[in-house]
Design an enzyme around this catalytic site. Structure first.
Site, short mmCIF file in Angstrom:
data_model
loop_
_atom_site.label_atom_id
_atom_site.label_comp_id
_atom_site.label_asym_id
_atom_site.label_seq_id
_atom_site.Cartn_x
_atom_site.Cartn_y
_atom_site.Cartn_z
N SER A 16 48.31 -10.02 17.37
CA SER A 16 49.07 -10.93 16.53
C SER A 16 49.17 -12.25 17.28
CB SER A 16 50.47 -10.34 16.30
OG SER A 16 51.29 -11.27 15.63
N LYS A 65 45.30 -11.16 13.70
CA LYS A 65 46.37 -11.50 12.75
C LYS A 65 46.90 -12.89 13.07
CE LYS A 65 51.18 -9.95 12.49
NZ LYS A 65 52.03 -8.75 12.44
N LYS A 91 49.73 -15.82 12.32
CA LYS A 91 51.02 -16.16 11.72
C LYS A 91 50.80 -17.40 10.86
CE LYS A 91 53.78 -13.10 13.65
NZ LYS A 91 54.58 -12.14 12.86
N ASP A 94 50.28 -13.14 8.50
CA ASP A 94 51.67 -12.67 8.42
C ASP A 94 52.58 -13.88 8.23
OD1 ASP A 94 54.14 -11.46 8.64
OD2 ASP A 94 53.81 -10.63 10.64
N GLU A 97 50.65 -10.08 5.06
CA GLU A 97 51.87 -9.38 5.45
C GLU A 97 53.12 -10.17 5.07
OE1 GLU A 97 51.53 -8.23 9.55
OE2 GLU A 97 53.64 -7.67 9.72
N ASP A 136 56.34 -5.47 5.66
CA ASP A 136 56.90 -5.23 6.99
C ASP A 136 58.43 -5.23 6.84
OD1 ASP A 136 57.99 -5.61 9.56
OD2 ASP A 136 56.60 -7.16 10.19
N LYS A 170 57.20 -0.10 11.82
CA LYS A 170 57.79 -0.44 13.11
C LYS A 170 58.89 0.56 13.38
CE LYS A 170 56.84 -5.40 13.08
NZ LYS A 170 57.40 -6.73 12.76
N GLY A 188 54.40 -4.52 15.83
CA GLY A 188 54.94 -4.77 17.17
C GLY A 188 56.09 -5.75 17.10
O1 OSB Z 1 56.35 -9.73 11.93
O2 OSB Z 1 55.05 -8.52 13.07
C1 OSB Z 1 55.97 -9.34 13.03
C2 OSB Z 1 56.90 -10.42 16.58
C3 OSB Z 1 58.26 -10.58 16.45
C4 OSB Z 1 58.84 -10.38 15.22
C5 OSB Z 1 58.06 -10.01 14.12
C6 OSB Z 1 56.71 -9.82 14.25
C7 OSB Z 1 56.12 -10.06 15.50
C8 OSB Z 1 54.69 -9.96 15.75
C9 OSB Z 1 54.27 -9.63 17.15
O3 OSB Z 1 53.84 -10.20 14.92
C10 OSB Z 1 53.57 -8.35 17.26
C11 OSB Z 1 53.40 -7.99 18.71
O4 OSB Z 1 54.33 -7.37 19.30
O5 OSB Z 1 52.37 -8.30 19.28
MG MG Z 2 55.21 -8.83 10.40
#
Ligand code: OSB
Ligand code: MG
Length: 369
Positions: free
Chosen positions: A135, A161, A163, A188, A213, A238, A262, A290
């Site tokens: 991510s 992925k 953001k 995401d 996402e 999510d 999660k 994560g």
């Molecule tokens: O939406 O998946 C998410 C990190 C913090 C809060 C929300 C998210 C995330 C990530 C990081 O996308 C995923 C990771 O731990 O590598």
């Molecule tokens: Mg997410």
């Protein structure tokens, strides 16, 4: 098994690089660790909430209070006959699932150690190695993002992925797709859009995304169902999925076609497994999300992701992408083909670096004696 004592501590752990999402930037983690004691053995859990109430309503300080004043006291002194009973000890608490999961997952680790078996096996896992993606947080420029993608693909990761947020979406994804026509790519939004953005979201269909996402509100499944009717890319939820009931409702409404599981968000291993089973029986793919976890949370994620329903590459990646030195030994490592091997050691399967944890601790509390 009687839970005799619980130790809570908060550690501070700086990230190797800042992580930016549509709701903010994280540079240093403030992580609550839970250690449960029973009959000479211990189990470890990690609270996966963010520092502030932006991903969901939980934050490090509120989780601390929930653990110290409610979840901890409800658990200590109680007797359970199976790890599935652990979450029931704190069922009077509404919400606050990440706090509750920190204890629940620690009890699963302890139970597995008591049985002398790895946690993945106790959970019924079958996969020997789990497929991994990364991510990537929002970057200043597309050039910086493309450079990061290069690095992660060279390391072997199977899926990228991105953001996204308003203003950093269509053009950015287009630039990535142009450079990498064949890769598994997802985005995401962390709830940064509304149905008013449907036109842009539909244009993302051009990029053959594996999934989009959580584009809409964190507590919505109705608008997501409307959006899913109007776009071709599969929606993955999510934030909106907190239980197997939520998964059932979202799937029956057509609000998503894929689910990100999660552990903390769904209150731990017992509920996560229910969602995995529900989805697997209906051919709905799931994957392991994560929350920028340190090693204990990461190890729990790996054990969970060995279950057969976890068919898509998850967000669990190598420790060194986040930490100069993790709190477990060895750190989580990823193979050149972008997988993580399960550990066959008892419990979460990694050694806890208690000396390092001690150095990082900024506060502690003991419940029970
Ligand atoms: O939406 O998946 C998410 C990190 C913090 C809060 C929300 C998210 C995330 C990530 C990081 O996308 C995923 C990771 O731990 O590598
Ligand atoms: Mg997410």
């Amino acid at each position: 098994m009687k839970i005799e004592r619980i130790e809570l501590r908060e550690i501070r752990l700086p990230l190797v690089a800042p992580f930016e999402t549509s709701f903010g930037v994280t540079t240093q983690r403030r992580i609550i660790l839970v250690k449960v004691f029973s009959e000479g053995l211990t189990g470890w859990g990690e609270c996966t909430c963010n520092e502030g109430p932006f991903y969901n309503h939980e934050g490090t300080d509120t989780a601390w209070i929930v653990l110290r004043d409610f979840a901890g006291p409800y658990t200590v002194g109680q007797e359970i006959a199976a790890p599935e009973e652990a979450i029931q000890l704190t069922s009077r608490i509404r919400g606050n699932k990440m706090a509750r999961a920190a204890i629940e997952t620690a009890i699963w680790d302890l139970w597995a150690k008591r049985r002398g078996m790895p946690l993945w096996q106790l959970l019924g896992g079958t996969q020997e190695e789990i497929p991994c993606g990364v991510s990537l947080g929002l970057q200043e420029t597309d050039a910086a993002l493309l450079k990061k993608i290069e690095t992660e693909l060279s390391a072997g990761y199977q899926r990228i992925k991105l953001k996204i947020k308003p203003g950093r979406d269509y053009e950015m994804v287009k630039a990535v797709r142009r450079e990498h026509p064949g890769i598994k790519l997802t985005v995401d939004a962390n709830s940064a859009y509304t149905l008013n953005d449907i036109e842009m979201l539909r244009r993302l269909d051009e990029f053959d995304l594996m999934l989009i996402e959580q584009p809409l509100a964190y507590d919505d499944i109705i608008d997501h169902a409307e959006l899913q009717r109007q776009i071709a890319s599969p929606i993955c939820l999510d934030e909106s999925i907190l239980s197997v009931d939520d998964a059932r409702k979202a799937l029956s409404l057509g609000a998503c076609r894929i689910i990100n599981i999660k552990l903390g968000r769904v209150a731990g291993h017992t509920e996560a497994r229910k969602i995995e089973t529900y989805c697997r029986e209906r051919n709905v793919p799931v994957w392991c999300g994560g929350m920028l976890e340190a090693g204990i949370g990461r190890a729990h994620n790996i054990a969970m992701a060995t279950q057969a329903g976890f068919v898509l590459p998850g967000d669990v990646s190598a420790s060194k992408r986040y930490w100069t030195e993790d709190i477990i030994v060895p750190p989580v490592e990823v193979t050149p083909r972008g997988t993580i091997f399960r550990s066959d050691a008892p419990g979460i399967g990694y050694e806890i670096n208690e000396a390092r944890i001690e150095q990082l601790t900024v506060r502690r509390e003991t419940i029970g004696d």
